[in-house]
Design a protein around this motif. Structure first.
Motif, short mmCIF file in Angstrom:
data_model
loop_
_atom_site.label_atom_id
_atom_site.label_comp_id
_atom_site.label_asym_id
_atom_site.label_seq_id
_atom_site.Cartn_x
_atom_site.Cartn_y
_atom_site.Cartn_z
N HIS A 50 0.87 -1.17 0.00
CA HIS A 50 0.00 0.00 0.00
C HIS A 50 0.91 1.23 0.00
O HIS A 50 1.93 1.25 0.70
CB HIS A 50 -0.89 0.01 1.25
CG HIS A 50 -1.99 1.03 1.20
ND1 HIS A 50 -1.78 2.36 1.46
CD2 HIS A 50 -3.33 0.89 0.91
CE1 HIS A 50 -2.92 3.02 1.34
NE2 HIS A 50 -3.87 2.15 1.01
N GLN A 103 0.70 3.91 1.46
CA GLN A 103 0.83 4.41 2.83
C GLN A 103 0.96 3.22 3.80
O GLN A 103 0.39 3.22 4.90
CB GLN A 103 -0.38 5.27 3.20
CG GLN A 103 -0.51 6.52 2.37
CD GLN A 103 0.63 7.49 2.61
OE1 GLN A 103 1.16 7.58 3.71
NE2 GLN A 103 1.02 8.22 1.58
N ARG A 133 1.79 3.74 7.59
CA ARG A 133 0.68 4.26 8.38
C ARG A 133 -0.42 3.20 8.56
O ARG A 133 -1.01 3.09 9.64
CB ARG A 133 0.09 5.50 7.70
CG ARG A 133 1.02 6.71 7.73
CD ARG A 133 0.33 7.92 7.09
NE ARG A 133 1.20 9.08 7.03
CZ ARG A 133 1.34 9.96 8.02
NH1 ARG A 133 0.64 9.82 9.14
NH2 ARG A 133 2.15 11.00 7.90
N VAL A 134 -0.67 2.43 7.51
CA VAL A 134 -1.70 1.39 7.61
C VAL A 134 -1.30 0.36 8.66
O VAL A 134 -2.11 -0.06 9.49
CB VAL A 134 -1.94 0.73 6.24
CG1 VAL A 134 -2.83 -0.50 6.38
CG2 VAL A 134 -2.55 1.73 5.26
N ASP A 193 6.86 -0.04 0.70
CA ASP A 193 5.40 -0.08 0.83
C ASP A 193 4.88 -1.43 1.30
O ASP A 193 3.70 -1.72 1.17
CB ASP A 193 4.74 0.26 -0.51
CG ASP A 193 5.11 -0.72 -1.63
OD1 ASP A 193 5.97 -1.60 -1.41
OD2 ASP A 193 4.54 -0.60 -2.73
N ASP A 252 -10.35 6.69 8.41
CA ASP A 252 -9.24 7.60 8.19
C ASP A 252 -8.21 7.55 9.31
O ASP A 252 -7.31 8.38 9.38
CB ASP A 252 -9.75 9.04 8.02
CG ASP A 252 -10.54 9.52 9.23
OD1 ASP A 252 -10.63 8.77 10.22
OD2 ASP A 252 -11.07 10.65 9.15
N GLU A 253 -8.33 6.53 10.19
CA GLU A 253 -7.43 6.47 11.34
C GLU A 253 -5.97 6.29 10.92
O GLU A 253 -5.05 6.76 11.59
CB GLU A 253 -7.84 5.33 12.28
CG GLU A 253 -7.74 3.94 11.63
CD GLU A 253 -8.49 2.88 12.41
OE1 GLU A 253 -7.87 2.23 13.27
OE2 GLU A 253 -9.69 2.71 12.17
N TRP A 254 -5.75 5.61 9.79
CA TRP A 254 -4.38 5.35 9.35
C TRP A 254 -3.66 6.64 8.97
O TRP A 254 -2.43 6.71 9.01
CB TRP A 254 -4.36 4.37 8.19
CG TRP A 254 -5.11 4.83 6.96
CD1 TRP A 254 -6.41 4.62 6.68
CD2 TRP A 254 -4.58 5.57 5.87
NE1 TRP A 254 -6.75 5.18 5.49
CE2 TRP A 254 -5.63 5.78 4.96
CE3 TRP A 254 -3.33 6.09 5.56
CZ2 TRP A 254 -5.47 6.47 3.77
CZ3 TRP A 254 -3.15 6.78 4.37
CH2 TRP A 254 -4.21 6.96 3.49
N GLN A 255 -4.41 7.67 8.61
CA GLN A 255 -3.78 8.91 8.18
C GLN A 255 -3.05 9.61 9.33
O GLN A 255 -2.12 10.39 9.10
CB GLN A 255 -4.83 9.85 7.58
CG GLN A 255 -5.48 9.27 6.33
CD GLN A 255 -6.46 10.23 5.68
OE1 GLN A 255 -6.23 11.42 5.67
NE2 GLN A 255 -7.54 9.70 5.15
N ASP A 256 -3.48 9.34 10.57
CA ASP A 256 -2.85 9.96 11.73
C ASP A 256 -2.04 8.97 12.56
O ASP A 256 -1.59 9.30 13.65
CB ASP A 256 -3.92 10.60 12.63
CG ASP A 256 -4.69 11.70 11.90
OD1 ASP A 256 -4.04 12.49 11.19
OD2 ASP A 256 -5.92 11.74 12.02
#
Length: 415
Positions: free
Chosen positions: A348, A350, A353-354, A371, A401-405
């Motif tokens: 992925h 991201q 973050r994931v 990745d 959207d939790e992975w974004q932070d």
């Protein structure tokens, strides 16, 4: 548990858990509640027996026995005894394995010994994208020994085995992709060119059924803290085919590898066989923990364990492909046809973050640049229902959207 069977729902996976012939082995580990641990290919979980054994080594053997425990508690023989316990996992005999040092140090020792055994040949071949520390060690050795390290692509290895090559060094199961070399065929090709082989078994030992003697390998090293569950930074092991014992010239000569270490003579006389690979005083507390980890394989059929891990990998690939169909940024690295390590990689953009978001949910895997989300499936404690729950958590992470932070500091860093 066939490799081509498809997972359809959690109830089917629960049924597989109920009839899993290795299901009892999960009780040998202390696994935290609320956690699905899919990173045993980096650090194995704590065996139930470890704390008590280490406490005994500290409180009774050290606390009461003091220095007498080198003899009374058998401390002095631990490297050989643990090596003998590892031997069945390698498909070899007890006198060919010793637990000592780290993978990196053992790699240096055995590669140096191989160069010494091949006068007139000064080239070492290794795969270009194997775990980096292997090439770091080999390039340093080559510089000291006046040799040359050549890193070649996986599909060019056989063609690179020329008359100037002394040694071929390969990871049996690749740390990132899980791809597995055909050990018997590779050894045969190397020997046909007069080349010795040195195998890094860090991602194979305890996950794959090995047959070092039958496959004709020359040397091998392996890790104690992954599938062997020996604890963080556990001692490693080294293996030498018996045909090489008498002429082995280890480049690091320590007092514990001396034929008579307690004579304290100034001249070095090597011990017999793999015992000469010992260097300094063994770390007894770490060795005790490693012994407990090795004991988790007592009575385990490695062929059965490999088959279970293959089934886990296959079924998780199916579940993850279903997730990827909903979230196209996620892709599944296909497991190579035929044999594969006990792990699977998802990709992925991201990915870091994931994975951090998954870890925050109690689904522990790891991340490898750039990745790769890497998930491990050791057979002794991984359940089939863990696959479903991990895929569900992955779906929820990608849908929100939790992975974004997500913070990065929860991610593992070892191989």
């Amino acid at each position: 548990m066939t490799r081509n069977a498809a997972a359809t729902d959690r109830a089917e996976l629960a049924a597989l858990d109920a009839k899993d012939p290795l299901g009892h082995a999960r009780e040998r580990f202390r696994l935290p509640p609320g956690v699905i641990y899919l990173d045993g290919n980096s650090l194995g979980p704590l065996p139930v027996a470890t704390a008590g054994l280490v406490a005994d080594a500290v409180e009774r053997q050290w606390g009461e026995g003091l220095i007498r425990s080198w003899n009374d508690a058998g401390w002095i023989d631990l490297p050989q005894r643990i090596g003998a316990g590892i031997a069945p996992l390698l498909g070899t005999t007890p006198d060919c394995v010793i637990a000592c040092d780290s993978v990196s140090v053992n790699l240096f020792k055995l590669a140096g010994a191989a160069l010494a055994a091949q006068p007139g040949r000064r080239v070492i071949i290794a795969e270009a994208d194997d775990f980096p520390t292997d090439s770091y060690i080999l390039s340093g050795l080559a510089r000291i020994a006046g040799a040359e390290l050549r890193l070649v692509a996986r599909d060019a290895i056989t063609a690179a085995l020329g008359p100037d090559v002394a040694l071929l060094v390969l990871a049996h199961a690749h740390y990132a992709t899980g791809a597995v070399h055909d050990m018997a065929a590779t050894n045969a090709a190397a020997h046909g060119a007069g080349v010795l082989t040195l195998w890094d078994l860090s991602h194979s030992t305890g996950a794959l059924a090995l047959a070092l003697d039958a496959d004709g390998a020359d040397y091998a090293v392996g890790c104690g803290y992954k599938y062997l569950n020996g604890g963080p930074g556990a001692p490693a092991f080294a293996w030498i085919a018996r045909r090489h014992h008498d002429r082995l010239q280890a480049p690091l000569q320590g007092w514990m590898g001396h034929a008579k270490p307690f004579d304290f003579t100034q001249d070095y006389a090597p011990a017999t066989g793999v015992a000469r690979l010992a260097i300094g005083t063994p770390p007894i507390l770490a060795m005790t923990a490693l012994a407990a980890g090795v004991a988790t394989f007592d009575g385990i059929d490695l062929g059965l364990a490999e088959a279970k891990s293959a089934a886990l990998v296959h079924r998780f690939a199916i579940l993850a492909s279903g997730v990827a169909a909903r979230f196209p940024a996620l892709t599944v690295d296909p497991a190579a046809s035929g044999r594969h390590g006990a792990q699977l990689v998802l990709r992925h953009p991201q990915g870091r973050r994931v994975m951090a978001a998954l870890i925050a949910r109690g689904i522990i895997g790891d991340f490898r640049p750039s990745d790769r989300l890497r998930f491990g499936f050791p057979a002794l404690y991984t359940r089939f229902t863990d696959l479903w729950d991990a895929a569900e958590a992955l779906t929820q992470v990608l849908a929100g959207d939790e992975w974004q932070d997500a913070r990065f500091d929860a991610l593992g860093v070892v191989s």
